[in-house]
Design an enzyme around this catalytic site. Structure first.
Site, mmCIF file in Angstrom:
data_model
loop_
_atom_site.group_PDB
_atom_site.id
_atom_site.type_symbol
_atom_site.label_atom_id
_atom_site.label_comp_id
_atom_site.label_asym_id
_atom_site.label_seq_id
_atom_site.Cartn_x
_atom_site.Cartn_y
_atom_site.Cartn_z
ATOM 1 N N HIS A 86 38.418 36.556 46.783
ATOM 2 C CA HIS A 86 37.206 36.175 47.502
ATOM 3 C C HIS A 86 37.362 36.419 49.000
ATOM 4 O O HIS A 86 36.444 36.869 49.664
ATOM 5 C CB HIS A 86 36.900 34.701 47.245
ATOM 6 C CG HIS A 86 35.570 34.279 47.735
ATOM 7 N ND1 HIS A 86 34.454 34.289 46.949
ATOM 8 C CD2 HIS A 86 35.154 33.868 48.957
ATOM 9 C CE1 HIS A 86 33.413 33.890 47.648
ATOM 10 N NE2 HIS A 86 33.809 33.628 48.879
ATOM 11 N N HIS B 108 27.144 33.564 44.494
ATOM 12 C CA HIS B 108 27.723 32.265 44.152
ATOM 13 C C HIS B 108 27.617 32.101 42.647
ATOM 14 O O HIS B 108 26.941 31.213 42.147
ATOM 15 C CB HIS B 108 26.993 31.143 44.903
ATOM 16 C CG HIS B 108 27.908 30.108 45.445
ATOM 17 N ND1 HIS B 108 27.575 28.787 45.552
ATOM 18 C CD2 HIS B 108 29.173 30.202 45.918
ATOM 19 C CE1 HIS B 108 28.590 28.110 46.075
ATOM 20 N NE2 HIS B 108 29.561 28.951 46.298
#
Lengths: 266, 980
Positions: free
Chosen positions: B231, B310
């Site tokens: 990430h 997300h």
């Protein structure tokens, strides 16, 4: 007379303050966006202003109920300020738009003088379908002392709220408010729709409001709250189908309300 | 101290809206056909006061005197357990301790304001249900009334006498004896600690600590894991990749490439080459280095744009996941340069079909209908509360998104010229502004980099959070003032990895010491490591010169925003973490940021061979039937139910809205907004995506997505020579060389197309390993991988918004032109999907011709020759014509005979999804000028017919009717599927 000064009240979650101040400025007002905490620290600040505007947004997140917490704060800490604008010498104006109307309703200033037993004469409840909705609505102005609506017959404005359904505590409330011209602006069926109490269906009346009420004023007409957003229709390109028009008007329907407010002081 | 419970029911005669909604939802989820539900919202209030005061609190603050009634008693008392009607089964749902409860926080503050001695509040929901057997009740509780990851359910009377607040934390320094570990032991450590690091990475860490002669502390290991997570570091795509794919002529594996850093050599390289060719006219300002990509706007402002995903949190808790997804991406522009003011949001979602049979759901998967409702509400509540209009988006449906829905959220911000750069100065204070730190969101960064499984919910529940938009709005309000007063030298957001990433990045070049005990906490009991890696929302970190701290502190305090000094950017080149004076972590910045071993992977790609399609012979009625099906298919159907829940007009800059036409129901190609209310200059927001094309060839999927985003932007009036684009790759498990190969091939396509069109990528993000694993009924491990899902978001500009064009047909007798070339390209088309057929040629892009076409189209709009313009996408010409006529409340008559030269059958002409095409309405006076403009540009513009007021779409070919459709029926079919 010098240009009137407009107090655009900010609180945590207020979010239409900039464009609302801009609309007042376009009308010739001098605006200041002031945080509620500054007024609590120094209530004398209010003397600078002739117009109090509570703009749209989600004050304090609309937690518990829309406008409830800011209204509670105003009642607790700024009761004198509210009184000075709402009553005082009768020479000032108050405008609540969307969340601002919700706050004014919770404060009770829009329904002041209307009789009802034991509870508020009216409230703003959840839209009938239970969720937030952004939609343009046709509005028609009833016979009313409302300063902001002087000379205005109809408006086409966007509404954007979840809790904007005007609910009166009974038919008597509707009757006495209507007689006093306080159910000042109503949702209408298209651009020819008339004022009527019989509820219009969704989406003409977008939230199920009693008597198709979109905006309410006090007995003097100086204090006004409405759910739709006049500051979102001051420019012709804000109109949802302006591209269909061959020529554009100089301004949007909502501008007249701000002009009226400023002109009242001249 | 008493614990009061205040239950609030609808007053007599008032509709129980929430009860009815819940009843409907239970029915929709197939859990029960006609369950009766009575609803109450409740408050648990711990405070030192008596019954009459509690009643007063309920009446003055919590309940509405006209529409509600309240029941007030000490928690557990009988009066609270009296059913309001005939339904006797009580279900209480409460947020788990530590989960964000914004209403509770506001209630405490408001109650204290009016003089109530309130210590703690928790909100709750009460459902009274009719009689049920235990298994049904259990599944209703789990699947309709609550979400395990953030809420607890108590069936029957609530027995509580106090609200939990955390216990103080006993400090204990933990070290991890990594130096002795080998192979499997290292892998186990990575797995058990949710570090999600590879063996090679674990070995590198071990060797580092062997070389400095000590073991790491837990916080050091966590810090490295956060910094090295997929990430935060994009290690796969920025890694070394050896790629083999089809050659230009289709020869398998003829295209062989060796990348040292794949992203840099494809996507970034395209931008660099465009900037170079623009020379002095380069309009990129800051790309691929800050939290958002920045480009020029006007003489006073730049504009920046970022889109994030997300996905994993939204799979587990759709509301909270999407809520914090949008909240997080809004902080990206806020944390870009010295801070940008957010002006609009975008959102794109991918779901499994909402009519999925509930009995076929794998374990651990929420029903897609519930996911969709939760995601939409989450985005709505954050965007609307922030006062940022959500102006553009799209929704795609495919069964492969069942375990892994995708949630892309974007935000655009305006930044004054001169504020686009930032520089942390040595000895600046590290200051955290905004929300408090709690135990929420632990391991979000590492979790988002891992594959989801049916056990993820219990394993990583802590990674799921609920946001509090008002806190972020308050932060924004003070941040803009602090920026303009020059009170800080740098700012960044706290996103994945929390303080560890924010401080680590800001201090990368200097060093930092952090005093962890100084962080304001939501409750006691957090360990020093939890403070450091918590991803609690609504926090920003600013770097503050010591002499400015007092002024910043006062500014924050004046608007009720919390600010705390956490440490100092000390010029040591080290990251030193202390807790009450004791060093708990001490790492060199070099090792953290440059020590990660490069990932080396193979990538290979073989596109699906093109097969021919034997189209059935369709007559006028056959075409109408399938067109109706296309209009009603989920990808095409109206998204008004979503659009209207978003405030798309706040800030007053709306010019072209998501819904256009006289009835405000036509599907706009793109949004136009004026980000500065006093200016006529506009921003154009659009997007492009088509996961179906990726099943054929990800190269053509990627070029088609860029083409779609561009034509949407150009259709409303954007200048094609100044469109910035963003990439968001959501892919499956890229450790598989075939999966990685499909991604590399898409990246190569992005590079080619961007360079040809002159549309630079300015920012991007990837989300890998979007696969869902579970054990099926036979105990066999099953995996669902998402289709390759590349979202292209485009941000264009329009000099004067009065030039904007919308897609709704304007007036009868105007002429209709089809711009662009139609080919036999039905692969992945909605025609074949709706006929239940496969195969065909996937749409391709003639890239140089696309550039010329966009330029000519824009010129025609600039010359005010175009009354309406609509891009052709899913459903091709037939669907575009339907939408255009329907949105204008008119009709259209077309004759496709002039297209006979293409050699296409009528069915292909009507439904091919060839790229770079527009349907245009032109007044008859302007038709010749329009014709000439395109002829001169060498772009096909065929006069196909006229607008009429028949309410029908009629298409003929050589005097034969090939399609006749009643537009009222089409509209009905189009509005119905998602009209919830």
């Amino acid at each position: 007379m010098a240009a009137p000064r407009v107090l655009v009240l900010r609180a945590p979650g207020t979010n239409c303050d900039e464009e609302t101040a801009y609309a007042f400025e376009q009308a010739g007002g001098i605006t200041e966006r002031v945080h509620v905490n500054r007024l609590i620290e120094n209530p004398a600040l209010q003397d600078r202003y002739q117009i109090l505007c509570l703009p749209g947004g989600f004050s304090y997140g609309d937690d518990i109920a829309a406008g409830r917490i800011l209204a509670t704060k105003l009642r607790q800490y700024l009761a004198e300020l509210v009184d000075a604008f709402v009553h005082g010498n009768g020479d000032r104006l108050v405008l609540g738009i969307c969340n601002g109307m919700q706050v004014l309703m919770r404060l009770g200033v829009l329904t002041e003088g209307i009789e009802s037993d034991n509870h508020a004469p009216a409230t703003l409840d959840w839209n009938d379908h239970g969720r937030f909705e952004d939609r343009w609505v046709d509005l028609v102005v009833d016979e009313t002392p409302c300063v902001f609506l002087k000379g205005i017959e109809r408006m086409y404005l966007p509404m954007a709220h979840a809790q904007g359904k005007f609910v009166a505590a009974g038919p008597k409330v509707i009757e006495s408010m209507q007689q006093a011209g306080r159910l000042a602006v109503r949702y209408a069926n298209g651009d020819h729709g008339k004022v009527q109490n019989e509820p219009l269906p969704f989406p003409i009346n977008p939230n199920g409001a009693d008597a198709n009420t979109a905006g309410v004023c006090d007995a003097s007409g100086r204090v006004f709250g409405l759910m739709p957003h006049p500051e979102r229709h001051i420019d012709p390109t804000q109109h949802p189908f302006w591209t269909r028009r061959k020529t554009q008007p100089s301004q949007g329907d909502g501008m007249a309300m701000f002009n009226n407010a400023i002109e009242w002081f001249s | 101290m008493p614990l009061w419970q205040i239950d609030i029911y609808p007053a007599e005669g008032q509709t129980d809206r929430e009860g009815l909604r819940t009843q409907e939802e239970i029915h929709e989820l197939g859990l029960h056909d006609s369950l009766q539900v009575d609803f109450a919202r409740g408050f648990l209030v711990q405070g030192d006061f008596a019954h009459d005061q509690a009643v007063q609190l309920a009446q003055t603050l919590l309940a509405d005197s006209v529409t509600e009634r309240s029941v007030v008693a000490i928690a557990g008392q009988d009066s609270l357990n009296e059913p309001p009607g005939d339904n006797m089964t009580l279900v209480n749902v409460l947020p788990k301790p530590g989960v964000m409860d914004p209403v509770a926080a506001s209630t405490i503050a408001a109650a204290k304001d009016i003089g109530f001695d309130v210590h703690a509040v928790r909100t709750m929901r009460k459902y009274w249900l009719s009689e049920l057997d235990d298994t049904v009740l259990d599944s209703i509780c789990r699947r309709a009334l609550s979400n395990d990851s953030v809420e607890q359910v108590i069936v029957g009377p609530l027995e509580m006498d106090q609200l939990d607040v955390g216990e103080p934390h006993d400090f204990k320094l933990t070290t991890v004896a990594i130096r002795e570990l080998q192979g499997e032991q290292l892998e186990k450590l990575s797995r058990d600690g949710q570090l999600y690091l590879t063996l090679v990475e674990m070995e590198t860490i071990r060797d580092h600590f062997i070389s400095i002669g000590r073991d790491p502390t837990d916080i050091e290991l966590e810090t490295i894991a956060q910094t090295w997570s997929e990430h935060c570091s994009h290690k796969t795509l920025a890694g070394r990749i050896h790629y083999r794919g089809p050659g230009a002529d289709g020869t398998p594996e003829a295209d062989e490439r060796q990348y040292e850093n794949m992203l840099k050599e494809t996507i970034f390289a395209a931008t660099q080459s465009i900037r170079k060719s623009l020379g002095e006219d380069d309009w990129c300002v800051s790309v691929f280095k800050d939290n958002a990509g920045v480009v020029t706007f006007d003489d006073e402002y730049h504009v920046c744009f970022k889109v994030e995903t997300h996905n994993h949190p939204s799979a587990l808790e759709p509301y909270g996941g999407a809520n914090t997804g949008l909240g997080g991406v809004i902080r990206d522009p806020m944390g870009t340069g010295m801070g940008a003011k957010p002006v609009c949001n975008t959102d794109v979602f991918c779901f499994a079909p909402p009519d999925t049979d509930p009995t076929t759901l794998p374990p651990g998967v929420l029903h897609p209908r519930r996911v969709m409702k939760g995601v939409v509400s989450g985005v709505r509540d954050y965007g609307n509360r922030m006062g940022i209009p959500t102006v553009n988006g799209a929704v795609y449906f495919d069964p492969r998104y069942l375990g892994n829905p995708l949630v892309y959220c974007g935000n655009v911000g305006m930044i004054p010229i001169g504020m686009e750069e930032k520089e942390v100065m040595p000895d600046d204070l590290i200051v955290a502004i905004g929300g408090r730190t709690g135990r929420d969101g632990i391991h979000g960064a590492t979790f988002s980099s891992a594959e989801l499984t049916s056990e993820s919910e219990s394993l990583s529940g802590g990674a799921v959070q609920i946001g509090n938009a008002i806190t972020e709005k308050m932060v924004l309000d003070v941040l803009m003032q602090a920026r303009d007063r020059g009170l800080y030298s740098a700012v960044t957001d706290c996103g994945a990895g929390g303080f560890s990433s924010a401080v680590g990045e800001m201090g990368e070049k200097i060093g930092a010491e952090v005093w962890l005990e100084k962080a304001p906490l939501k409750y006691e009991g957090l360990t020093y490591t939890e403070i450091w890696i918590s991803e609690a929302q609504e926090r920003m970190v600013v770097s503050v010169p010591p002499e400015s701290w007092e002024e910043l502190r006062e500014l924050c305090e004046s608007e009720g925003v919390e600010a705390a000094v956490l440490g100092r950017f000390s010029p040591t080149g080290r990251l030193t973490l202390t807790y009450h004076g004791q060093v708990v972590g001490d790492l060199s910045m070099d090792f953290m940021h440059d020590g990660r071993p490069p990932i080396i992977r193979d990538a290979v790609y073989h596109p699906q061979p093109t097969t021919s399609v034997d189209l059935p012979a369709l007559d006028a009625k056959g075409h109408a039937d399938v067109l109706l099906k296309i209009m009603g298919s989920l990808n095409v159907a109206s998204k008004h139910w979503i659009v209207r829940q978003y405030d798309h007009e706040v800030q007053g800059g709306s010019v072209v809205k998501p819904l256009v036409g006289p009835l405000c129901d036509g599907p706009s190609d793109a949004a136009v907004v004026r980000p500065r209310i006093e200016s006529r200059r506009g921003l154009v927001m659009s997007c492009g995506m088509n996961p179906h094309y990726g099943d054929f060839d990800t190269y053509h999927m990627a070029t088609s997505a860029i083409d779609e985003a561009m034509r949407n932007a150009v259709a409303v009036g954007a200048a094609p020579d100044k469109v910035a684009i963003l990439d968001n790759f959501c892919w499956g498990y890229t450790d598989r060389s075939e999966t990685l190969g499909s991604l590399v091939r898409a990246a190569i396509a992005c590079q080619d197309m961007a360079v040809t069109l002159g549309t630079p990528f300015v920012s991007g993000k990837d989300s890998l390993n979007n696969e869902f694993s579970f054990n099926d009924a036979d105990g066999k491990r099953q995996t669902i991988a998402i289709p390759p899902s590349l979202l292209i978001s485009a941000m264009g500009q329009i000099e004067d918004v009065s030039l904007a064009v919308t897609m709704d047909a304007k007036e009868a007798d105007n002429v209709v032109f089809l711009v662009g070339q139609t080919k036999s390209e039905l692969g992945g088309s909605h025609l074949l999907l709706n006929l239940g057929m496969s195969g065909g040629q996937v749409p391709t892009v003639d890239q140089p011709l696309a550039k010329t076409t966009f330029e000519a189209m824009h010129q025609a709009i600039q010359n005010r020759l175009v009354r309406s313009c609509h891009d052709l996408c899913e459903g091709g010409l037939a669907a575009a014509a339907t939408e255009m006529a329907m949105a204008g409340g008119l009709g259209m008559a077309l004759d496709i005979s002039p297209m006979a030269a293409t050699g296409l059958a009528a069915t292909e002409t009507l439904f091919s999804e060839s790229n770079t095409r527009f349907l245009c309405e032109v007044t008859s006076e302007n038709a010749d000028a329009f014709d000439k403009l395109f002829a001169k540009a060498g772009v096909s513009a065929i006069r196909l017919g006229v607008i009429d007021d028949s309410g029908q779409l009629a298409v003929t070919s050589a005097d034969q009717t090939v399609l006749e459709l009643d537009l009222a029926a089409a509209k009905q079919a189009w509005l119905e599927p998602l009209n919830w």
